[in-house]
Design an enzyme around this catalytic site. Structure first.
Site, short mmCIF file in Angstrom:
data_model
loop_
_atom_site.label_atom_id
_atom_site.label_comp_id
_atom_site.label_asym_id
_atom_site.label_seq_id
_atom_site.Cartn_x
_atom_site.Cartn_y
_atom_site.Cartn_z
N ASP A 47 0.84 -1.20 0.00
CA ASP A 47 0.00 0.00 0.00
C ASP A 47 0.88 1.25 0.00
OD1 ASP A 47 0.88 -0.07 2.60
OD2 ASP A 47 -1.10 0.16 3.52
N SER A 48 2.21 1.06 -0.03
CA SER A 48 3.13 2.18 -0.30
C SER A 48 2.81 2.79 -1.66
CB SER A 48 4.59 1.71 -0.24
OG SER A 48 4.75 0.51 -0.98
N ASP A 86 -1.16 -6.22 -0.29
CA ASP A 86 -1.30 -5.52 0.99
C ASP A 86 -2.76 -5.11 1.18
OD1 ASP A 86 0.01 -4.62 3.20
OD2 ASP A 86 1.08 -3.00 2.20
N LYS A 116 -1.27 -9.30 3.02
CA LYS A 116 -0.52 -8.81 4.18
C LYS A 116 -1.45 -7.92 5.01
CE LYS A 116 2.92 -5.62 3.98
NZ LYS A 116 2.37 -4.54 4.83
N GLU A 118 -1.50 -5.44 8.57
CA GLU A 118 -0.74 -4.77 9.62
C GLU A 118 -1.39 -4.98 10.99
OE1 GLU A 118 -0.05 -0.59 8.92
OE2 GLU A 118 0.86 -0.94 6.95
N GLU A 185 9.15 -3.87 10.66
CA GLU A 185 9.56 -2.59 10.07
C GLU A 185 10.11 -1.64 11.12
OE1 GLU A 185 6.88 -0.91 7.22
OE2 GLU A 185 7.92 1.01 7.18
O1 KIV Z 1 3.48 -1.03 1.65
C1 KIV Z 1 4.62 -1.53 1.59
O2 KIV Z 1 5.34 -1.35 0.61
C2 KIV Z 1 5.06 -2.33 2.73
C3 KIV Z 1 6.44 -2.89 2.74
C4 KIV Z 1 7.52 -1.96 2.52
C5 KIV Z 1 6.70 -3.81 3.84
O3 KIV Z 1 4.29 -2.57 3.61
#
Ligand code: KIV
Length: 267
Positions: A47-48, A86, A116, A118, A185
């Site tokens: 989600d980056s 994510d 993924k 969090e 992280e």
């Molecule tokens: O959103 C993302 O890119 C991440 C990773 C860098 C672990 O959560």
């Protein structure tokens, strides 16, 4: 061309075999296809994307539909690596049922092979629910960017003893809930080492030192494409922002001077 497809059990087995797990992020087909050619183990549709792709200040605004679109694009480029999507903010916090529906969409519509999520102990019931029906889940502890409003900034987590204890406990709880791997992280390297030694599932570090079982970076950071800020834990393997600016500016010069297109580039 290697036709092998990396699976969740293989990723888990790499920890006991002592083989480091190499992971990067991708948000589109072009980057995904390049990443998949170099022996990467996991491609994460992070989600980056909210920050490095869409230009928001945090990861909070990106939506379920936008993450699904990125996952579909990436899935067309990834043949070998394990593809993880994510889950964006509020797609998994409302209820285990809603999480299950959203996680399932990443597999059915996005062609991801896992998701993924969090968070620590408060997410355990939800993670249990979706791993139970056969959806692989990667956990994420430490500096969890979706909680940035609570943290008040991107500072290192788990430095004081109280927070370190919570993280160690959360890691064990997530393992019991069924996660197959755990992103750590921006926490002290010594804490990441201790957590990695205390659980059987692989840890994937980002700013968590060399003793995690694998490493991940945001691809745009590694390439020197994202220039808003540079965390200490990023190693830049290229300066692509500069290379791209030079190319764009040479193009503008050539158009303005009339040297593009040449006769060879014309019909
Ligand atoms: O959103 C993302 O890119 C991440 C990773 C860098 C672990 O959560």
């Amino acid at each position: 061309m290697d036709s092998h497809k990396i699976t969740v059990p293989e990723i888990m087995g790499m920890k006991s075999a002592g083989e480091k797990i190499a992971c990067l992020t991708a948000y589109d087909w072009c980057f995904a296809a390049l990443l998949d050619q170099v022996g990467l183990d996991i491609v994460l549709v992070g989600d980056s994307a909210s920050m490095v792709y869409a230009g928001y200040e945090t990861t909070i605004p990106i939506t379920m539909e936008q993450m699904l679109y990125h996952t579909q694009c990436v899935s067309r480029g990834v043949k070998r690596a394990l593809l993880i999507a994510d889950m964006p903010f509020l797609s998994f916090q409302i209820s285990p049922e809603e999480t299950l529906r959203n996680a399932g969409r990443f597999l059915k519509e996005g062609r991801a092979e896992g998701v993924k999520i969090e968070g620590g102990e408060p997410m355990a019931e939800t993670i249990h629910r979706i791993t139970d029906v056969g959806i692989p889940v990667m956990g994420h502890l430490g500096l969890t960017p979706q909680s940035i409003k609570v943290f008040g900034g991107y500072r290192i987590r788990g430095k004081d003893e109280r927070e370190a204890e919570i993280l160690k406990n959360d890691a064990r709880i997530l393992e019991q809930a069924g996660v197959f791997a755990l992103v750590l992280e921006k926490i002290p390297a010594t804490l990441a080492k201790e957590i990695s030694g205390s659980i059987a599932i692989p840890t994937i570090g980002i700013g968590a030192g060399p003793d995690c079982d694998g490493q991940i970076l945001v691809t745009h950071d590694l390439l020197g494409l994202f220039e808003e800020f540079k965390p200490k834990f990023v190693r830049k393997y290229a300066e692509l922002a500069k290379t791209m600016r030079d190319a764009f500016s040479n193009y503008v010069k050539d158009v303005k001077s009339g040297t593009f297109p040449s006769s060879r580039e014309s019909f």
